[in-house]
Scaffold this active site. Structure first.
Site, PDB file in Angstrom:
ATOM      1  N   ARG A 173      -5.820   0.630   8.292  1.00 53.47           N
ATOM      2  CA  ARG A 173      -4.290   0.227   8.385  1.00 53.47           C
ATOM      3  C   ARG A 173      -3.658   0.689   9.707  1.00 53.47           C
ATOM      4  O   ARG A 173      -4.192   1.741  10.108  1.00 53.47           O
ATOM      5  CB  ARG A 173      -3.852   1.023   7.125  1.00 53.47           C
ATOM      6  CG  ARG A 173      -4.024   0.237   5.814  1.00 53.47           C
ATOM      7  CD  ARG A 173      -3.489   1.222   4.523  1.00 53.47           C
ATOM      8  NE  ARG A 173      -4.084   0.262   3.387  1.00 53.47           N
ATOM      9  CZ  ARG A 173      -4.308   0.753   2.219  1.00 53.47           C
ATOM     10  NH1 ARG A 173      -3.640   2.138   2.144  1.00 53.47           N
ATOM     11  NH2 ARG A 173      -4.505   0.338   1.215  1.00 53.47           N
TER      12      ARG A 173
ATOM     13  N   THR B 145      -5.915 -11.408   3.854  1.00 58.13           N
ATOM     14  CA  THR B 145      -7.207 -10.898   3.093  1.00 58.13           C
ATOM     15  C   THR B 145      -8.284 -12.031   2.980  1.00 58.13           C
ATOM     16  O   THR B 145      -9.304 -11.462   2.373  1.00 58.13           O
ATOM     17  CB  THR B 145      -6.642 -10.216   1.656  1.00 58.13           C
ATOM     18  OG1 THR B 145      -6.204 -11.277   1.087  1.00 58.13           O
ATOM     19  CG2 THR B 145      -5.514  -9.278   2.101  1.00 58.13           C
TER      20      THR B 145
ATOM     21  N   GLY C 267       0.083   1.596  -7.366  1.00 56.73           N
ATOM     22  CA  GLY C 267      -0.804   1.572  -8.364  1.00 56.73           C
ATOM     23  C   GLY C 267      -0.709   3.011  -9.088  1.00 56.73           C
ATOM     24  O   GLY C 267      -0.610   3.189 -10.312  1.00 56.73           O
ATOM     25  N   LYS C 268      -0.593   4.244  -8.201  1.00 56.92           N
ATOM     26  CA  LYS C 268      -0.476   5.454  -8.834  1.00 56.92           C
ATOM     27  C   LYS C 268       0.602   5.636  -9.425  1.00 56.92           C
ATOM     28  O   LYS C 268       0.800   6.066 -10.724  1.00 56.92           O
ATOM     29  CB  LYS C 268      -0.663   6.412  -7.692  1.00 56.92           C
ATOM     30  CG  LYS C 268      -0.438   7.784  -8.175  1.00 56.92           C
ATOM     31  CD  LYS C 268      -0.129   8.943  -6.884  1.00 56.92           C
ATOM     32  CE  LYS C 268       0.787  10.025  -7.744  1.00 56.92           C
ATOM     33  NZ  LYS C 268       0.708  11.138  -6.778  1.00 56.92           N
TER      34      LYS C 268
ATOM     35  N   ASP D 126       0.863  -1.257  -0.095  1.00 55.77           N
ATOM     36  CA  ASP D 126       0.043  -0.083   0.178  1.00 55.77           C
ATOM     37  C   ASP D 126       0.822   1.444  -0.013  1.00 55.77           C
ATOM     38  O   ASP D 126       0.479   2.383   0.500  1.00 55.77           O
ATOM     39  CB  ASP D 126      -1.057  -0.007   1.135  1.00 55.77           C
ATOM     40  CG  ASP D 126      -1.879  -1.327   1.239  1.00 55.77           C
ATOM     41  OD1 ASP D 126      -2.135  -1.616   0.189  1.00 55.77           O
ATOM     42  OD2 ASP D 126      -2.092  -1.733   2.341  1.00 55.77           O
TER      43      ASP D 126
ATOM     44  N   GLY E 205      -4.672  -4.439  -3.727  1.00 54.38           N
ATOM     45  CA  GLY E 205      -5.503  -3.359  -3.878  1.00 54.38           C
ATOM     46  C   GLY E 205      -4.814  -2.097  -4.531  1.00 54.38           C
ATOM     47  O   GLY E 205      -4.028  -1.655  -3.539  1.00 54.38           O
ATOM     48  N   HIS E 206      -4.785  -1.837  -5.532  1.00 56.09           N
ATOM     49  CA  HIS E 206      -4.024  -0.832  -6.362  1.00 56.09           C
ATOM     50  C   HIS E 206      -4.843   0.525  -6.705  1.00 56.09           C
ATOM     51  O   HIS E 206      -5.734   0.133  -7.434  1.00 56.09           O
ATOM     52  CB  HIS E 206      -3.042  -1.334  -7.203  1.00 56.09           C
ATOM     53  CG  HIS E 206      -1.939  -2.182  -6.738  1.00 56.09           C
ATOM     54  ND1 HIS E 206      -1.135  -2.857  -7.702  1.00 56.09           N
ATOM     55  CD2 HIS E 206      -1.944  -2.831  -5.633  1.00 56.09           C
ATOM     56  CE1 HIS E 206      -0.229  -3.565  -6.879  1.00 56.09           C
ATOM     57  NE2 HIS E 206      -0.416  -3.543  -5.981  1.00 56.09           N
TER      58      HIS E 206
HETATM   59  P1  GDP Z   1      -0.681   0.305  -3.586  1.00 49.59           P
HETATM   60  O1  GDP Z   1      -1.524  -1.069  -2.993  1.00 49.59           O
HETATM   61  O2  GDP Z   1       0.801   0.225  -3.376  1.00 49.59           O
HETATM   62  O3  GDP Z   1      -1.031   0.283  -4.750  1.00 49.59           O
HETATM   63  O4  GDP Z   1      -1.512   1.297  -2.603  1.00 49.59           O
HETATM   64  P2  GDP Z   1      -2.865   1.661  -2.036  1.00 49.59           P
HETATM   65  O5  GDP Z   1      -3.629   2.138  -3.433  1.00 49.59           O
HETATM   66  O6  GDP Z   1      -3.431   0.458  -1.426  1.00 49.59           O
HETATM   67  O7  GDP Z   1      -2.638   2.550  -1.055  1.00 49.59           O
HETATM   68  C1  GDP Z   1      -2.139   3.973  -1.342  1.00 49.59           C
HETATM   69  C2  GDP Z   1      -3.221   4.947  -1.112  1.00 49.59           C
HETATM   70  O8  GDP Z   1      -2.572   6.205  -0.962  1.00 49.59           O
HETATM   71  C3  GDP Z   1      -4.392   5.137  -2.081  1.00 49.59           C
HETATM   72  O9  GDP Z   1      -5.518   5.415  -1.257  1.00 49.59           O
HETATM   73  C4  GDP Z   1      -3.692   6.162  -2.733  1.00 49.59           C
HETATM   74  O10 GDP Z   1      -4.604   6.856  -3.641  1.00 49.59           O
HETATM   75  C5  GDP Z   1      -2.903   7.091  -2.077  1.00 49.59           C
HETATM   76  N1  GDP Z   1      -1.857   7.813  -2.520  1.00 49.59           N
HETATM   77  C6  GDP Z   1      -0.956   7.365  -3.407  1.00 49.59           C
HETATM   78  N2  GDP Z   1      -0.050   8.408  -3.522  1.00 49.59           N
HETATM   79  C7  GDP Z   1      -0.398   9.447  -2.666  1.00 49.59           C
HETATM   80  C8  GDP Z   1       0.297  10.727  -2.413  1.00 49.59           C
HETATM   81  O11 GDP Z   1       1.191  10.974  -2.932  1.00 49.59           O
HETATM   82  N3  GDP Z   1      -0.642  11.387  -1.591  1.00 49.59           N
HETATM   83  C9  GDP Z   1      -1.794  11.141  -1.152  1.00 49.59           C
HETATM   84  N4  GDP Z   1      -2.433  11.875  -0.228  1.00 49.59           N
HETATM   85  N5  GDP Z   1      -2.342  10.048  -1.517  1.00 49.59           N
HETATM   86  C10 GDP Z   1      -1.555   9.138  -2.259  1.00 49.59           C
HETATM   87  P1  IMO Z   2      -0.710  -4.175  -2.003  1.00 53.13           P
HETATM   88  O1  IMO Z   2      -0.288  -4.797  -3.605  1.00 53.13           O
HETATM   89  C1  IMO Z   2      -1.234  -4.623   2.399  1.00 53.13           C
HETATM   90  C2  IMO Z   2      -0.944  -8.615   3.870  1.00 53.13           C
HETATM   91  C3  IMO Z   2      -2.378  -8.898   4.507  1.00 53.13           C
HETATM   92  C4  IMO Z   2      -1.755  -9.936   5.780  1.00 53.13           C
HETATM   93  C5  IMO Z   2      -0.698 -10.676   4.941  1.00 53.13           C
HETATM   94  C6  IMO Z   2      -1.059 -12.007   4.259  1.00 53.13           C
HETATM   95  O2  IMO Z   2      -2.224  -3.639  -2.023  1.00 53.13           O
HETATM   96  O3  IMO Z   2      -0.031  -3.631  -1.584  1.00 53.13           O
HETATM   97  P2  IMO Z   2      -2.536 -12.792   2.427  1.00 53.13           P
HETATM   98  O4  IMO Z   2      -3.958 -12.568   2.064  1.00 53.13           O
HETATM   99  O5  IMO Z   2      -1.586 -12.383   1.282  1.00 53.13           O
HETATM  100  O6  IMO Z   2      -2.500 -14.041   2.532  1.00 53.13           O
HETATM  101  O7  IMO Z   2      -2.354 -11.926   3.619  1.00 53.13           O
HETATM  102  O8  IMO Z   2      -0.236  -9.925   3.765  1.00 53.13           O
HETATM  103  N1  IMO Z   2      -0.989  -8.073   2.502  1.00 53.13           N
HETATM  104  C7  IMO Z   2      -1.247  -6.973   1.917  1.00 53.13           C
HETATM  105  N2  IMO Z   2      -1.085  -5.628   2.947  1.00 53.13           N
HETATM  106  N3  IMO Z   2      -1.149  -4.589   0.850  1.00 53.13           N
HETATM  107  C8  IMO Z   2      -1.237  -5.483   0.071  1.00 53.13           C
HETATM  108  O9  IMO Z   2      -1.095  -5.724  -1.153  1.00 53.13           O
HETATM  109  C9  IMO Z   2      -1.254  -6.899   0.734  1.00 53.13           C
HETATM  110  N4  IMO Z   2      -1.419  -8.217   0.322  1.00 53.13           N
HETATM  111  C10 IMO Z   2      -1.688  -8.812   1.491  1.00 53.13           C
HETATM  112  O10 IMO Z   2      -2.919  -8.119   5.081  1.00 53.13           O
HETATM  113  O11 IMO Z   2      -1.231  -9.063   6.649  1.00 53.13           O
HETATM  114 MG    MG Z   3      -2.775  -1.545  -1.798  1.00 49.07          MG
END
Ligand code: GDP
Ligand code: IMO
Ligand code: MG
Length: 421
Positions: free
Chosen positions: A302, A129, A17-18, A13, A40-41
């Protein structure tokens, strides 16, 4: 030719994705190589706001072809839903999204077992998850998996029958309800027919692309410290998350990797159980509320902490990181002082992340440096010089400590809210 891996340098997270969305403009291929729909991106661009789980986040760039490599585990219902949603949103993925027939299928029993194992572990649960990720990868490496190729080889029914017999016994022993062969068979046959137009062996396509000097953008799922080997085991995910996974997961020889971009959040978050040395426990504090996020896949809250540079440095070393994309700097605005963990100590001696296991990590002391914050809203800044000096210094501190340059700074969730240095 460029072959760029975009990886998360914390616990997922980080904003991959961004980053992939804005980097995709120059890519011919955008690919996922590990994990599944536990990812989840979030992508926010001219098409709207998306939380994507399986399709590469670079698919919005119309010049790109999306690849889902054999290293990815696929929940067919989720993929079908995502394809339909993207097509409906005007993104148009037909004819430019290919799924490796080598990829393993997440079956209903994987999801059931994921939940039953978690419940059986009680307080020691991983906090997965519950998407069936651990059980599907366990089946993959114990030769019990089901792949898309099994449909074409007419072996799907036979393999499913055997697996259901096995899995129903385990499910019953753990107090769950077993599954009916006919209904799973029919459900999955239906998925196969729907996804057949997207299934294609990627070997020749990837090899031809490399030979022709095409640009590949490889999107890791999860983060470095969820890696099965190098993460905080057993509080990890079931796939390799360091860039070497792209080689097995896509069939790209390691020598082709030209860049590794480490997406790094300006603070730390983690979903699920496991150590988080810089965790902020005071849920009433201003900073806790500021850093608070809701998980893109499960909707869970989180956990949050200060930036941990020992962690990011370890990630940089493990992955051969060439540049950092520092995200969410805007979230730090308004703090008088910002704490940053620069190193770890155990019984007053310096210690590295890799020297202790997850349980040892609970005992280490994070050593903090306190740096001055800034009050200005920086979300409209589009050049480094527009940032307040203290924000600039924060960025410089990160690159000096990690010994990797910060090339991009995120100042908001939208694609354009990015500073390129
Ligand atoms: P990923 O799993 O690495 O793709 O990240 P996620 O999408 O799960 O979580 C990142 C969160 O931060 C999302 O809600 C994005 O929209 C947000 N995000 C990403 N870059 C920035 C940033 O530079 N500033 C802010 N405020 N939000 C961001
Ligand atoms: P992105 O790609 C954050 C974490 C779960 C749990 C552990 C194992 O969006 O960054 P799983 O379902 O994979 O067996 O869970 O890994 N986890 C993540 N945490 N971002 C993710 O993906 C994650 N994918 C799995 O929360 O602690
Ligand atoms: Mg994510």
């Amino acid at each position: 030719m460029t072959v760029i891996a975009v990886i998360g340098s914390q616990w997922g997270d980080e904003g991959k994705g961004k980053a992939v969305d804005f980097l995709a403009e120059r890519a011919d291929y955008v690919a996922r190589f590990n994990g599944g729909n536990n990812a989840g991106h979030t992508v926010i661009n001219e098409f709207g706001t998306f939380k994507i789980h399986l399709v590469p986040s670079g698919i919005f760039a119309q010049n790109t072809t999306g690849l889902i490599g054999g290293g990815v585990v696929v929940d067919p219902a989720v993929l079908i839903e995502e394809i339909e949603m993207l097509n409906k949103s005007g993104v148009g993925v037909d004819g430019r999204l290919w799924v490796s027939p080598r990829s393993h299928l997440i079956m209903p029993y994987h999801k059931i077992l994921d939940g039953l194992y978690e419940e059986a572990k009680g307080a020691g649960a991983t906090g997965t998850t519950r998407r069936g990720i651990g059980p599907v990868f366990a089946d993959k490496v114990s030769y019990n998996g089901i792949r898309w190729t099994d449909f074409a080889s007419n072996i799907f029914e036979q393999r499913l029958q055997i697996q259901l017999e096995l899995k129903n016994k385990i499910i019953a022993a753990l107090g769950g309800d077993g599954l009916k062969y006919e209904s799973v068979r029919d459900e999955y046959r239906g998925y196969y027919l729907k996804l057949k137009p997207y299934l294609k062996e990627l070997f020749s396509l990837v090899q031809d692309g490399l030979k022709a000097g095409k640009n590949f953008l490889l999107e890791q799922a999860m983060g470095t410290f969820l890696d099965t080997d190098w993460g905080t085991y057993p509080f990890v995910t079931a796939s390799t998350t360091i860039p070497s996974a792209a080689s097995a997961g896509l069939g790209i020889p390691p020598k082709y990797l030209t860049q590794v971009i480490g997406v790094t959040k300006a603070y730390t978050t983690r979903v699920g159980a496991g150590p988080l040395p810089t965790e902020i426990h005071d849920t009433e504090s201003e900073v806790y509320k500021k850093f608070g996020e809701v998980a893109a896949t499960t909707g869970r809250t989180r956990r949050v902490g200060w930036l941990d540079l020992e962690l990011v440095k370890t990630a940089a070393q493990l992955s051969g990181m060439t540049e950092i994309c520092l995200t969410k700097l805007d979230v730090l605005s308004g703090l008088n002082e910002i704490k940053v963990c620069t190193r770890y100590e155990l019984s007053c001696d310096p210690i590295r992340y890799a020297d202790v296991d997850s349980y040892g990590l609970e005992k280490i002391e994070p050593i903090y440096q306190t740096v001055p914050g800034w009050s200005e809203d920086i979300s409209r800044a589009r050049s480094f010089e527009e940032l307040p000096v203290n924000a600039q210094n924060y960025v410089k501190m990160v690159e000096e400590a990690v010994e990797v340059p910060v090339k991009w700074v995120g100042v908001g969730p939208e694609r354009e809210a990015t500073i390129r240095r």
